[in-house]
Design a protein around this motif. Structure first.
Motif, mmCIF file in Angstrom:
data_model
loop_
_atom_site.group_PDB
_atom_site.id
_atom_site.type_symbol
_atom_site.label_atom_id
_atom_site.label_comp_id
_atom_site.label_asym_id
_atom_site.label_seq_id
_atom_site.Cartn_x
_atom_site.Cartn_y
_atom_site.Cartn_z
ATOM 1 N N SER A 174 0.855 -1.185 0.000
ATOM 2 C CA SER A 174 0.000 0.000 0.000
ATOM 3 C C SER A 174 0.896 1.242 0.000
ATOM 4 O O SER A 174 2.070 1.174 0.342
ATOM 5 C CB SER A 174 -0.931 -0.002 1.217
ATOM 6 N N ARG A 175 0.317 2.381 -0.395
ATOM 7 C CA ARG A 175 1.093 3.620 -0.506
ATOM 8 C C ARG A 175 1.487 4.145 0.870
ATOM 9 O O ARG A 175 0.694 4.180 1.795
ATOM 10 C CB ARG A 175 0.286 4.688 -1.244
ATOM 11 N N TRP A 176 2.727 4.524 0.979
ATOM 12 C CA TRP A 176 3.310 5.165 2.158
ATOM 13 C C TRP A 176 3.726 6.556 1.703
ATOM 14 O O TRP A 176 4.413 6.702 0.694
ATOM 15 C CB TRP A 176 4.524 4.372 2.624
ATOM 16 N N THR A 177 3.332 7.580 2.433
ATOM 17 C CA THR A 177 3.651 8.954 2.054
ATOM 18 C C THR A 177 4.276 9.683 3.229
ATOM 19 O O THR A 177 3.702 9.732 4.312
ATOM 20 C CB THR A 177 2.389 9.721 1.597
ATOM 21 N N LEU B 196 10.632 16.358 8.367
ATOM 22 C CA LEU B 196 9.546 15.389 8.267
ATOM 23 C C LEU B 196 8.486 15.794 9.278
ATOM 24 O O LEU B 196 8.734 15.793 10.476
ATOM 25 C CB LEU B 196 10.054 13.977 8.563
ATOM 26 N N VAL B 197 7.300 16.176 8.774
ATOM 27 C CA VAL B 197 6.240 16.641 9.668
ATOM 28 C C VAL B 197 5.140 15.608 9.844
ATOM 29 O O VAL B 197 4.433 15.614 10.858
ATOM 30 C CB VAL B 197 5.646 17.985 9.195
ATOM 31 N N ALA B 198 4.985 14.708 8.852
ATOM 32 C CA ALA B 198 3.919 13.704 8.956
ATOM 33 C C ALA B 198 4.243 12.523 8.044
ATOM 34 O O ALA B 198 5.043 12.633 7.110
ATOM 35 C CB ALA B 198 2.579 14.299 8.563
ATOM 36 N N THR B 199 3.597 11.408 8.334
ATOM 37 C CA THR B 199 3.673 10.237 7.473
ATOM 38 C C THR B 199 2.287 9.592 7.451
ATOM 39 O O THR B 199 1.570 9.628 8.450
ATOM 40 C CB THR B 199 4.784 9.260 7.934
ATOM 41 N N ARG B 200 1.916 9.050 6.284
ATOM 42 C CA ARG B 200 0.597 8.431 6.110
ATOM 43 C C ARG B 200 0.775 7.059 5.489
ATOM 44 O O ARG B 200 1.527 6.889 4.520
ATOM 45 C CB ARG B 200 -0.271 9.278 5.182
ATOM 46 N N PHE B 201 0.047 6.078 6.025
ATOM 47 C CA PHE B 201 0.094 4.728 5.470
ATOM 48 C C PHE B 201 -1.176 3.994 5.846
ATOM 49 O O PHE B 201 -1.952 4.456 6.694
ATOM 50 C CB PHE B 201 1.349 3.972 5.928
ATOM 51 N N PRO C 67 6.982 3.298 12.876
ATOM 52 C CA PRO C 67 7.293 4.166 14.018
ATOM 53 C C PRO C 67 6.198 4.120 15.080
ATOM 54 O O PRO C 67 5.025 4.090 14.757
ATOM 55 C CB PRO C 67 7.392 5.561 13.389
ATOM 56 N N MET C 68 6.611 4.082 16.352
ATOM 57 C CA MET C 68 5.634 4.026 17.435
ATOM 58 C C MET C 68 5.829 5.120 18.478
ATOM 59 O O MET C 68 4.958 5.360 19.287
ATOM 60 C CB MET C 68 5.717 2.669 18.146
ATOM 61 N N GLY D 154 -9.411 5.641 6.680
ATOM 62 C CA GLY D 154 -8.712 4.367 6.561
ATOM 63 C C GLY D 154 -7.197 4.484 6.537
ATOM 64 O O GLY D 154 -6.498 3.490 6.372
ATOM 65 N N GLN D 155 -6.675 5.683 6.690
ATOM 66 C CA GLN D 155 -5.228 5.919 6.702
ATOM 67 C C GLN D 155 -4.760 6.189 8.129
ATOM 68 O O GLN D 155 -5.436 6.883 8.894
ATOM 69 C CB GLN D 155 -4.870 7.136 5.848
ATOM 70 N N ILE D 156 -3.612 5.649 8.462
ATOM 71 C CA ILE D 156 -2.949 5.966 9.726
ATOM 72 C C ILE D 156 -2.065 7.166 9.446
ATOM 73 O O ILE D 156 -1.258 7.148 8.505
ATOM 74 C CB ILE D 156 -2.129 4.767 10.234
ATOM 75 N N ILE D 157 -2.213 8.206 10.236
ATOM 76 C CA ILE D 157 -1.451 9.435 10.038
ATOM 77 C C ILE D 157 -0.701 9.739 11.323
ATOM 78 O O ILE D 157 -1.299 9.801 12.402
ATOM 79 C CB ILE D 157 -2.378 10.610 9.670
ATOM 80 N N ILE D 158 0.589 9.906 11.201
ATOM 81 C CA ILE D 158 1.412 10.336 12.331
ATOM 82 C C ILE D 158 1.879 11.751 12.001
ATOM 83 O O ILE D 158 2.549 11.977 10.991
ATOM 84 C CB ILE D 158 2.616 9.409 12.567
#
Length: 178
Positions: A88-91, A103-108, A116-117, A127-131
């Motif tokens: 799946s796409r990781w951004t 790096l301010v955010a990541t979406r997967f 990362p935890m 449906g996306q996990i956003i950090i």
């Protein structure tokens, strides 16, 4: 025989205060105005140049440049790919800060081993996990390029600025602000 004087010219022309100035005084004033205008223009140009930077896409070792993209301090820069395990796409989302990319955010889509935890704030949206609020600085974004993972580089939502198939396969590539 009388000579023509500046006063005679004034009387005939219905002069304005500018017409009554001596040539030297007029040139001095004009020169001052021109110098001020030139200084204003130079300042505007420098400010404009400082506000626009380049994001350089290049080979990590040879330095061969593949693209130079315009960015500014408020540009959102995205680097995304299809993850090899989750498929799946990781951004990753970056902002320019001085000479670094932050790096301010990541979406997967799927959370698994190696994700990362302990950084930023986690939320789920569509449906996306956003950090978010990661705030980790990088001098460059580096990766081994592959035509199999659909790499995309975006600036302010536009992701078709670089054709990833034109980049060399299985080569070390980097994005670096200049």
């Amino acid at each position: 025989m009388s000579s023509w004087t500046d006063r005679d010219q004034e009387r005939l022309s219905g002069s304005t205060p500018l017409d009554r100035m001596s040539r030297r005084r007029l040139l001095t004033r004009t020169g001052t105005v021109a110098a001020a205008a030139s200084l204003s223009l130079a300042t505007a140009m420098l400010t404009s140049c400082a506000a626009t930077r380049k994001l350089v896409l290049q080979h990590q070792r040879s330095g061969e440049v593949y693209a130079e993209l315009d960015i500014s301090e408020d540009s959102e820069i995205t680097h995304s790919w299809i993850h090899s395990i989750e498929l799946s796409r990781w951004t990753d989302v970056y902002r320019l800060s001085g000479g670094s990319l932050v790096l301010v955010a990541t979406r997967f889509s799927e959370y698994g081993a190696g994700m990362p935890m302990d950084e930023g704030d986690l939320r789920i949206e569509d449906g996306q996990i956003i950090i978010e609020n990661i705030d980790r600085e990088f001098d460059a974004i580096r990766w081994i390029h592959s035509h199999r993972v659909d790499y995309r580089i975006g600036i302010d939502g536009q992701e078709d600025l670089v054709d990833p198939t034109e980049l060399p396969h299985r080569q070390p590539i980097e994005l670096r602000p200049r």
